[in-house]
Design an enzyme around this catalytic site. Structure first.
Site, PDB file in Angstrom:
ATOM      1  N   GLU A  51      31.418 -18.303 -33.733  1.00 33.85           N
ATOM      2  CA  GLU A  51      30.547 -18.898 -32.723  1.00 33.85           C
ATOM      3  C   GLU A  51      31.412 -19.649 -31.725  1.00 33.85           C
ATOM      4  O   GLU A  51      32.432 -20.234 -32.085  1.00 33.85           O
ATOM      5  CB  GLU A  51      29.549 -19.869 -33.372  1.00 33.85           C
ATOM      6  CG  GLU A  51      28.702 -20.589 -32.324  1.00 33.85           C
ATOM      7  CD  GLU A  51      27.500 -21.324 -32.894  1.00 33.85           C
ATOM      8  OE1 GLU A  51      27.488 -21.634 -34.092  1.00 33.85           O
ATOM      9  OE2 GLU A  51      26.571 -21.596 -32.106  1.00 33.85           O
ATOM     10  N   CYS A 246      23.768 -21.177 -33.321  1.00 32.28           N
ATOM     11  CA  CYS A 246      22.766 -21.737 -32.402  1.00 32.28           C
ATOM     12  C   CYS A 246      23.000 -21.289 -30.963  1.00 32.28           C
ATOM     13  O   CYS A 246      22.084 -21.360 -30.136  1.00 32.28           O
ATOM     14  CB  CYS A 246      22.781 -23.253 -32.462  1.00 32.28           C
ATOM     15  SG  CYS A 246      22.220 -23.896 -34.030  1.00 32.28           S
ATOM     16  N   ASN A 377      18.693 -16.471 -34.971  1.00 38.68           N
ATOM     17  CA  ASN A 377      19.690 -17.183 -35.787  1.00 38.68           C
ATOM     18  C   ASN A 377      18.966 -18.046 -36.804  1.00 38.68           C
ATOM     19  O   ASN A 377      18.356 -17.523 -37.719  1.00 38.68           O
ATOM     20  CB  ASN A 377      20.618 -18.010 -34.885  1.00 38.68           C
ATOM     21  CG  ASN A 377      21.579 -18.854 -35.710  1.00 38.68           C
ATOM     22  OD1 ASN A 377      22.180 -18.343 -36.649  1.00 38.68           O
ATOM     23  ND2 ASN A 377      21.719 -20.120 -35.383  1.00 38.68           N
ATOM     24  N   GLU A 378      18.932 -19.347 -36.599  1.00 34.49           N
ATOM     25  CA  GLU A 378      18.244 -20.199 -37.577  1.00 34.49           C
ATOM     26  C   GLU A 378      16.822 -20.462 -37.111  1.00 34.49           C
ATOM     27  O   GLU A 378      16.411 -21.611 -36.988  1.00 34.49           O
ATOM     28  CB  GLU A 378      19.001 -21.515 -37.742  1.00 34.49           C
ATOM     29  CG  GLU A 378      20.150 -21.432 -38.707  1.00 34.49           C
ATOM     30  CD  GLU A 378      20.838 -22.771 -38.915  1.00 34.49           C
ATOM     31  OE1 GLU A 378      20.607 -23.705 -38.118  1.00 34.49           O
ATOM     32  OE2 GLU A 378      21.621 -22.864 -39.867  1.00 34.49           O
TER      33      GLU A 378
HETATM   34  O1  AHR Z   1      27.860 -23.519 -37.640  1.00 35.70           O
HETATM   35  C1  AHR Z   1      27.346 -24.475 -36.779  1.00 35.70           C
HETATM   36  C2  AHR Z   1      25.841 -24.342 -36.621  1.00 35.70           C
HETATM   37  O2  AHR Z   1      25.221 -24.554 -37.840  1.00 35.70           O
HETATM   38  C3  AHR Z   1      25.354 -22.989 -36.212  1.00 35.70           C
HETATM   39  O3  AHR Z   1      25.386 -22.808 -34.864  1.00 35.70           O
HETATM   40  C4  AHR Z   1      23.950 -22.966 -36.693  1.00 35.70           C
HETATM   41  O4  AHR Z   1      23.510 -21.686 -36.974  1.00 35.70           O
HETATM   42  C5  AHR Z   1      23.963 -23.902 -37.873  1.00 35.70           C
HETATM   43  O5  AHR Z   1      22.987 -24.853 -37.786  1.00 35.70           O
END
Ligand code: AHR
Length: 660
Positions: A51, A246, A377-378
């Site tokens: 990321e 994220c 993603n989340e």
């Molecule tokens: O790894 C950091 C963050 O943690 C990521 O962006 C997210 O997916 C999780 O909350």
């Protein structure tokens, strides 16, 4: 240097060992059944989560040294300073082509009334890391109005003020054109900066002012930092998940990651604020943007380079629910779904398809063989499930062979997780992405987590995990041995359950020592150096010793899931005919172990160990290998391998085996 633990074990008789403390210890007898295959280990098992956080891409992996090269940051001159030597007269203006449909809207106009001494300087990303004798590629888009005599003098200046490299650029004509020049640096400096001086009087327009080292990964011009990619390649990762995280979701829908804006010519890629720019008040990073020089084509290319299966994750029509949580109405989801379908075509389609053609034009006519795609993603809640269903229907209809990775939210338990887990299983989801940022104890306690999972249900992707030494995302978290050891213990549980768990990746991946937002991270870098943490050593050790099938390894009558602090799993590598035993001793005591190898004849082998007597031990720029693997030979005699497992150690034993 690594502090070796001095073993106390002095005598071992009849299954009872006596330690230096005088206490009798029961010997640990592991039985390994080599002819009882429990599961196939997927080639994807151990992979990488990338990321653009902590200056992971711009200022990190993407080797561009100029910050805000196209003047597109919100503050167009962020990273830049006007330079005026004594007596020099000049001026600058930022132009904004806002009425056009161009991606790169701004450029700078400079005018010098003096023969010399007027120009700009760029500070780089926390300075520019420059290496003596390395070549540097400077380039700029420029146009020079008729009558102007301005040429450019480019200078690299070290932190003590000395010029450590220079070159001249002579733009001609009033049409935009790219000019490039290369030069060598005469000194190493982690904190250099770049000057661009105007020579002669007159005006000039500039854009995309860029400086790259020549020693990028595979020497690709405008490429990636070789030392950072090498650390990834050394892991032999099964997959690479990108671009997050994220960052996929964005703080709001407008600021989501849109892969189509990250391909094509770099000068046409639309810059975007990085969502980690203002995420943590205690780690504000106002100069954090995404140039997308590292875009989707480059991610796929990186996967190919390091032998990792590509796993892109796309926005599902929802912004980050920790931020605005904006959603796209269901009846307006089409463009988002099209992005997913088009991405599959971009990665795999023939060169005469619309998106396959774009891939070919970028230099890769062959498909990238993408087999998996993440949607969201989340994300969590019914809003996610509603949108996911729309994506799933469309993707499966057109590309039934693509496996979809589905979010189970932010946590490995609780209401959000339970709801999604239920819904996803009801949908017969392909792969469920589980995240765990938890205390080291959680990892030790959860080595059995997957033992009770439904073997016939969706597969599991342990998509983001990292033991947190203090608290989730606390700035005080450390990449210490306690965390890495706990992760290793947990990972034996993932491997034992390889029929359910098909992929796993630590997160986040990279952090710049002066530009991070989140810790712990797998790999730390500064402008010139990089090192793998203790956690990296664990990930790498597991990945390079993957094996192809799981076989039972019993401690007494059951798997080693924490009895006396011991955790373990066993596999066979069918390609090399080796038995691979992974054993973690999470206790502070040395423990003797006998491994009884059933069903095969074992011979010579090796034991590779990661250990530290200090749970707070970390790797660092000064001691990058404080925790690093050490290897010694081992030998199976009469079916038995006897060894001692050091306190706080992760051990991988590889033994050549042949059929009995
Ligand atoms: O790894 C950091 C963050 O943690 C990521 O962006 C997210 O997916 C999780 O909350």
């Amino acid at each position: 240097m690594k502090k070796r633990y001095i073993r106390l074990c002095v005598l071992c008789l009849c299954g009872v060992a006596f330690t230096g403390t005088g206490k009798a210890q029961e010997k640990n007898v592991f039985t390994v059944r080599t002819n009882e295959v429990k599961a196939t280990i997927q080639p994807t098992m151990w992979g990488i989560f990338f990321e653009d956080i902590n200056l992971g891409a711009d200022g990190g992996l993407y080797a561009e040294l100029v910050k805000n090269r196209s003047f597109e940051f919100d503050n167009a001159l962020m990273g830049w300073k006007e330079q005026r030597k004594e007596g020099a007269v000049g001026s600058l203006v930022i132009n904004n082509l806002t009425a056009s449909d161009k991606a790169n809207l701004r450029y700078i106009s400079l005018e010098s009334k003096a023969e010399a001494g007027y120009g700009l300087s760029n500070e780089g990303f926390r300075g520019m890391g420059i290496k003596k004798d390395n070549g540097y590629d400077f380039s700029v888009w420029a146009r020079r109005p008729a009558g102007s005599k301005v040429t450019l003098k480019v200078e690299l200046v070290g932190s003590q003020g000395a010029v450590i490299g220079d070159a001249t650029v002579v733009p001609v004509g009033n049409e935009w054109k790219k000019y490039a020049v290369s030069f060598k640096a005469s000194a190493t400096d982690p904190k250099a900066h770049l000057n661009v001086w105007l020579s002669g009087t007159g005006a000039i327009d500039l854009d995309m002012i860029s400086l790259f080292p020549k020693d990028t990964w595979k020497q690709r011009p405008g490429g990636l930092r070789a030392d950072m990619v090498q650390l990834l390649a050394d892991m032999k990762p099964g997959f690479l998940r990108f671009p997050g995280g994220c960052i996929v979701e964005g703080r709001n829908i407008d600021e989501r990651f849109q892969w189509k804006k990250t391909i094509g010519k770099v000068e046409d890629r639309d810059l975007l604020i990085n969502r980690w720019n203002v995420e943590f008040k205690h780690r504000l990073t106002p100069d954090y943007y995404q140039s997308f020089g590292l875009g989707f084509f480059e991610y796929f290319q990186l996967c190919e380079d390091i032998g990792a299966a590509p796993l892109p994750i796309l926005n599902c029509g929802m912004a980050c629910q920790f931020n605005t949580g904006e959603v796209v109405p269901l009846d307006q989801l089409d463009p988002f779904v099209d992005d997913a379908l088009d991405l599959i075509e971009f990665a795999n389609g023939p060169v005469n398809s619309e998106w396959g053609k774009k891939r070919a034009e970028m230099g890769h006519p062959a498909p990238f063989n993408m087999k998996m795609l993440g949607v969201g993603n989340e994300n969590w809640g019914p809003l996610y499930i509603e949108r996911l269903k729309v994506f799933t229907k469309a993707i499966k209809a057109k590309y039934p062979g693509i496996e979809i990775v589905n979010s189970s939210g932010t946590d490995p338990n609780g209401d959000r997780f339970d709801y999604l887990n239920r819904e996803l299983r009801a949908m017969n989801a392909d792969i469920i992405d589980e995240h765990y940022y938890r205390a080291p104890k959680w990892f030790l306690d959860n080595a059995k987590r997957y033992d009770s999972y439904n073997r016939k249900g969706p597969k599991i992707f342990a998509g983001e995990y990292a033991a947190q030494s203090v608290n989730i995302a606390s700035p005080d978290n450390k990449n210490n041995w306690q965390c890495a050891l706990a992760e290793a213990a947990f990972m034996t549980g993932l491997e034992r359950n390889a029929d359910v768990v098909v992929m796993a990746s630590y997160a986040p991946l990279f952090a710049h020592a002066e530009g991070w937002q989140w810790t712990p991270d797998l790999i730390w870098v500064d402008n010139l150096r990089s090192y793998g943490t203790a956690n990296y050593q664990v990930q790498k050790l597991f990945s390079v010793n993957k094996g192809s099938v799981v076989v039972p390894m019993l401690l007494g009558n059951e798997a080693a899931t924490g009895q006396k602090g011991l955790y373990g799993s066993a596999s066979l590598d069918k390609n090399t005919n080796e038995l691979i035993l992974k054993v973690v001793n999470a206790s502070g005591e040395a423990q003797d172990a006998d491994f009884i190898i059933e069903g095969a004849k074992g011979g010579r082998g090796t034991l590779t160990e990661l250990s530290s007597s200090r749970l707070d031990q970390v790797n660092s720029f000064e001691e990058p290998l404080a925790i690093a693997p050490e290897q010694k030979p081992v030998q199976v005699r009469n079916n038995k391998l006897s060894t001692s497992l050091n306190p706080y150690s992760v051990n991988v034993i590889r033994i050549k085996v042949s059929a009995r």
